[in-house]
Design an enzyme around this catalytic site. Structure first.
Site, PDB file in Angstrom:
ATOM      1  N   GLU A   1       4.256  -5.098   7.521  1.00  0.00           N
ATOM      2  CA  GLU A   1       3.382  -4.109   8.170  1.00  0.00           C
ATOM      3  C   GLU A   1       3.742  -3.832   9.621  1.00  0.00           C
ATOM      4  O   GLU A   1       3.584  -2.710  10.106  1.00  0.00           O
ATOM      5  CB  GLU A   1       1.909  -4.557   8.088  1.00  0.00           C
ATOM      6  CG  GLU A   1       1.288  -4.444   6.701  1.00  0.00           C
ATOM      7  CD  GLU A   1       1.515  -5.659   5.814  1.00  0.00           C
ATOM      8  OE1 GLU A   1       2.359  -6.511   6.168  1.00  0.00           O
ATOM      9  OE2 GLU A   1       0.858  -5.749   4.766  1.00  0.00           O
TER      10      GLU A   1
ATOM     11  N   GLY B   1       0.657  -5.064   0.771  1.00  0.00           N
ATOM     12  CA  GLY B   1      -0.510  -5.180  -0.108  1.00  0.00           C
ATOM     13  C   GLY B   1      -0.174  -5.856  -1.434  1.00  0.00           C
ATOM     14  O   GLY B   1      -1.064  -6.429  -2.077  1.00  0.00           O
TER      15      GLY B   1
ATOM     16  N   ALA C   1       0.866  -1.185   0.000  1.00  0.00           N
ATOM     17  CA  ALA C   1       0.000   0.000   0.000  1.00  0.00           C
ATOM     18  C   ALA C   1       0.898   1.230   0.000  1.00  0.00           C
ATOM     19  O   ALA C   1       2.051   1.167   0.444  1.00  0.00           O
ATOM     20  CB  ALA C   1      -0.861  -0.009   1.256  1.00  0.00           C
TER      21      ALA C   1
ATOM     22  N   GLU D   1      -0.361  -9.409  -0.663  1.00  0.00           N
ATOM     23  CA  GLU D   1      -1.774  -9.765  -0.498  1.00  0.00           C
ATOM     24  C   GLU D   1      -2.473  -9.869  -1.853  1.00  0.00           C
ATOM     25  O   GLU D   1      -3.349 -10.707  -2.045  1.00  0.00           O
ATOM     26  CB  GLU D   1      -2.455  -8.742   0.422  1.00  0.00           C
ATOM     27  CG  GLU D   1      -1.941  -8.882   1.862  1.00  0.00           C
ATOM     28  CD  GLU D   1      -2.358  -7.728   2.759  1.00  0.00           C
ATOM     29  OE1 GLU D   1      -2.072  -6.561   2.414  1.00  0.00           O
ATOM     30  OE2 GLU D   1      -2.978  -7.988   3.799  1.00  0.00           O
TER      31      GLU D   1
END
Ligand code: COA
Length: 260
Positions: free
Chosen positions: A134, A111, A67, A114
């Site tokens: 994270e 992300g 992200a 993911e």
């Protein structure tokens, strides 16, 4: 840059190639990339000629490095809640009836990992790097990492990556079964597109049913999963593709599937 530039859409025969194109930020997912990605995937799903999707990152350094961390600064819980209430790229990929292959060409973090986890098959280059870092930012994976990673690599492997934030190399990812194959960087796209082409040559009805039934194995109790498999098996019997596939076999020829 326009949405069409930040996620490049290319039709290659029956395969759509989606390239996240923000290499100067290691293809980090900001609001525009997410929006553009969803639009590109939707375009692939709408186009009947497209039977499989390949996702990759632009440049040689990253698939997707997570992200966009810059967006997190100053965000309140309510801001983040709102940001996450829009459609999710992870769920869109997972629910896509057309198979999605991740062609991982570099950093595949947070992300990005993911996103790869939501894909059906992961192919990486020898230079790819994986991690859920994270915890280094005081947050946890929020794109499904805590749920999909243990389903892919098992609880211990998932906790190792999620709790330490460690970044692992492609050979270690292969050992953990986080990726299905590792190839030389120059061979990645050819290999991923060839795999997508081989899937695209099958019955789209059977491929979609197979994806749904197989994925259900991770969320349904066995008896319910077997019922779903039976129901989808029977759906296939109502398709023109099943008539064609069986007939072609008996006539000793290659089938031509229409997805009907
Ligand atoms: N969000 C926002 N920007 C990012 C980013 C991310 N996830 N990942 C990289 N970038 C930006 C950097 O800030 C830098 O921007 P700048 O040139 O304006 O300073 C640019 O991309 C290049 O990154 P850099 O760190 O210089 O490249 P590198 O090749 O040396 O390292 C990474 C690459 C991916 C290892 C490193 O950038 C990194 O650790 N990124 C964050 C990964 C992460 O924690 N992801 C999970 C987010 S929840």
């Amino acid at each position: 840059m326009s949405d069409a530039e930040v996620v490049i859409y290319e039709a290659r025969g029956h395969v759509a190639l989606l390239t996240v194109n923000r290499p100067e930020k290691r293809n980090a997912l900001d609001a525009q990339v997410r929006r553009a990605f969803l639009a590109a995937l939707e375009r692939a799903l709408r186009d009947e000629a497209v039977r499989a999707v390949v996702i990759t990152g632009a440049g040689e350094k990253a698939f997707v490095a997570g992200a966009d961390i810059a967006e997190f600064e100053g965000r309140t819980a309510v801001d983040q809640w709102r940001a996450m209430s829009t459609a999710s790229i992870y769920e869109a990929v997972e629910r896509s009836p057309k198979p999605v292959i991740a062609a991982v060409n570099g950093f595949c973090l947070g992300g990005g990992m993911e996103l790869a986890l939501a894909c059906d098959i992961r192919i990486a280059t020898t230079s790819a790097r994986f991690g859920q870092p994270e915890v280094n930012l005081g947050i946890i994976p929020g794109g499904g990492g805590t749920q999909r990673l243990p389903r892919v690599v098992g609880l211990g492997g998932a906790l190792r990556l999620i709790l330490t934030g460690e970044i692992i190399a492609a050979d270690e990812a292969l050992r953990l079964k986080l990726v299905e194959e590792v190839v030389e960087p120059g061979a990645l796209l050819t290999h991923a597109l060839a795999m997508a082409d081989s899937i695209a040559a099958k019955s789209p009805v059977a491929v979609a049913a197979a994806k749904e039934a197989t994925r259900a194995a991770l969320s349904l109790p066995l008896a319910d999963g077997l019922k779903l498999e039976t129901a989808l098996f029977q759906v296939c019997f109502g398709s023109a593709d099943k008539v064609e596939g069986v007939r072609a076999f008996l006539e000793k020829r290659t089938p031509t599937f229409t997805g009907r």
